[in-house]
Design a protein around this motif. Structure first.
Motif, PDB file in Angstrom:
ATOM      1  N   ARG A 136       0.843  -1.207   0.000  1.00  0.00           N
ATOM      2  CA  ARG A 136       0.000   0.000   0.000  1.00  0.00           C
ATOM      3  C   ARG A 136       0.883   1.264   0.000  1.00  0.00           C
ATOM      4  NH1 ARG A 136      -2.977  -0.600   4.812  1.00  0.00           N
ATOM      5  NH2 ARG A 136      -1.454   0.729   5.838  1.00  0.00           N
TER       6      ARG A 136
ATOM      7  N   LYS B  71       1.231   3.945  -3.183  1.00  0.00           N
ATOM      8  CA  LYS B  71       0.950   5.382  -3.067  1.00  0.00           C
ATOM      9  C   LYS B  71       2.181   6.202  -3.467  1.00  0.00           C
ATOM     10  CE  LYS B  71      -2.025   5.061   0.947  1.00  0.00           C
ATOM     11  NZ  LYS B  71      -2.052   5.277   2.391  1.00  0.00           N
TER      12      LYS B  71
ATOM     13  N   TYR C  39       2.262   8.807  -6.553  1.00  0.00           N
ATOM     14  CA  TYR C  39       2.534  10.234  -6.349  1.00  0.00           C
ATOM     15  C   TYR C  39       3.730  10.665  -7.198  1.00  0.00           C
ATOM     16  CZ  TYR C  39       4.843  14.296  -4.400  1.00  0.00           C
ATOM     17  OH  TYR C  39       5.491  15.493  -4.283  1.00  0.00           O
TER      18      TYR C  39
ATOM     19  N   VAL D  16       2.213  10.726   1.973  1.00  0.00           N
ATOM     20  CA  VAL D  16       2.086   9.290   2.256  1.00  0.00           C
ATOM     21  C   VAL D  16       1.932   9.104   3.770  1.00  0.00           C
ATOM     22  CG1 VAL D  16       3.236   7.035   2.172  1.00  0.00           C
ATOM     23  CG2 VAL D  16       3.338   8.551   0.199  1.00  0.00           C
TER      24      VAL D  16
ATOM     25  N   SER E  67      -1.592  10.090   4.777  1.00  0.00           N
ATOM     26  CA  SER E  67      -2.621   9.128   4.354  1.00  0.00           C
ATOM     27  C   SER E  67      -2.526   7.849   5.161  1.00  0.00           C
ATOM     28  CB  SER E  67      -2.494   8.840   2.864  1.00  0.00           C
ATOM     29  OG  SER E  67      -1.368   8.030   2.644  1.00  0.00           O
TER      30      SER E  67
END
Ligand code: ASP
Length: 407
Positions: free
Chosen positions: A72, A76, A80, A392, A395
């Motif tokens: 995960r 991300k 990005y 990151v 999130s």
């Protein structure tokens, strides 16, 4: 974690920066005598990079606890990095089209194409990420290969479990030691910036810069626009902090990048600023930042697109839309494969020019002033990495259950 410890240094860093520019202008090439100060600082930050990246990455990956979490975070991060790189290339192309930096340039100025700018294909560059001998990657300081090896070590530790705990504890201890050393070296940043920047400013007279001043300005302005607009939006909307706070927090690293023209060399400072000033957790910064320092180069990709248009314009060649799309693709891939060292972007330019059939003499035109563009692009490169680490981290705060330490 001591909050905003480094921002205390920001005034000294800014003073050193201005003093370096002034001293360079006033004393010219004679200011070269301060170079040893710059070299001292550079060597000090370079000597910690390999052990710091390796130890913190192994610990960062192993302590995510599960492949799901790692996937995960990795997903991300890559998403990005790719998105912002594409935005940067587009800004570069628009700036190149709008301001035509190559129009009217005297191509007879082009000297020999530097030998060092010969490069392999995109496939070779990507394949080269996998080390055939990780120990020689460590010894030669090939950061992308070190990252590859460390990622697998971290994953391996997670998979092996109990038996691999001594290995985990070793790297955990090593990482802590490297953080302590980094903290001590950070105090020398003002001195380092002065010693590195003043000789460069002193060496280049205006007469060297003038013929290509338009190109340098277009790259600089486009870099600033990308940083101020793209990163402000990103950190405000996804990072939930004010752009001012972000830029102030990362400024020491951005200025070190400007002075060293090396994302890899700046890495210890980027990590420190992100953790202390932007409050990014160690687990996220130790994964996202080393990766970013080598594969996320917004400034470089932007520069590649401006420099390609510059070459076409200087040689009076009209680029087709198809060629420009190819530039977007190759500049993005090229920036991923670019090493975080001074001048690496110029080497990548060979690849882009070859891909779109433009004369390689463009490199010879640019080489003499590349260093100045390198300052801006390297600053943007590491600022983009830090913005990535911040978002990151933010999130991941939704996933506290997954063993991620979020402050
Ligand atoms: N000097 C840049 C960096 O280290 C790479 C480049 O030359 O574009 O990020």
């Amino acid at each position: 974690m001591g909050k905003i410890r480094n921002i205390g240094l920001l005034p000294q860093i800014l003073i050193a920066f201005v003093a370096a520019v002034l001293a360079g202008i006033i004393f010219g090439p004679a200011i070269d005598i301060v170079q040893p100060l710059g070299d001292l600082f550079l060597r000090l930050i370079q000597f910690i990079i390999v052990p710091l990246v390796m130890a913190s990455l192994v610990v960062g990956v192993a302590s995510t606890g599960s492949m799901r979490t790692l996937g995960r975070i990795g997903g991300k991060t890559i998403a990005y990095y790719l998105a912002t790189t594409l935005i940067a290339v587009t800004i570069g192309l628009l700036a190149g089209l709008l301001f035509s930096p190559g129009a009217g340039v005297d191509i007879s100025n082009a000297g020999e194409i530097p030998e060092a700018t010969k490069t392999g294909s995109v496939v070779d560059i990507l394949l080269n990420i996998i080390p055939t001998n990780p120990l020689s990657s460590l010894a030669s300081g090939n950061i992308l290969q070190v990252i590859f090896f460390s990622l697998f070590l971290g994953v391996g530790i997670t998979m092996v479990g109990e038996k691999a705990q001594p290995v985990y504890r070793f790297f955990d201890g090593l990482a802590e030691i490297m953080y302590k050393i980094t903290w001590a070296i950070m105090k020398l940043i003002p001195l380092g910036i002065f010693g590195l920047l003043a000789p460069i400013i002193g060496e280049y007279g205006l007469s060297v810069l003038m013929p290509l001043i338009k190109l340098i300005s277009v790259v600089a302005i486009a870099c600033i626009v990308h940083a101020l607009i793209t990163y402000s939006i990103v950190v405000k909307s996804l990072g939930k902090i004010s752009p001012w706070q972000f830029f102030k927090g990362i400024a020491p690293a951005s200025l070190v990048a400007f002075s060293t023209q090396s994302s890899s060399g700046t890495l210890p400072v980027t990590i420190k600023c992100s953790e202390d000033n932007l409050e990014v957790s160690k687990k996220i910064s130790s994964f996202v930042l080393p990766l970013g320092a080598t594969i996320n180069m917004d400034g470089t990709s932007l520069y590649l697109s401006v420099a390609t248009l510059f070459t076409a314009q200087a040689f009076g060649i009209d680029m087709t839309v198809g060629q420009m799309l190819l530039v977007v693709l190759i500049a993005t891939l090229g920036s991923i494969g670019t090493a975080g060292v001074p001048g690496a972007g110029l080497v990548m330019l060979t690849m882009v020019l070859t891909a779109v059939n433009l004369p390689l003499e463009g490199i010879a035109l640019i080489a003499g002033v590349d260093r100045f563009m390198d300052m801006f692009r390297t600053s943007v490169n590491i600022t983009g990495d830090a913005a990535g680490a911040l978002i990151v981290h933010k999130s991941e705060s939704e996933f506290k259950d997954d063993n991620i330490e979020v402050s």
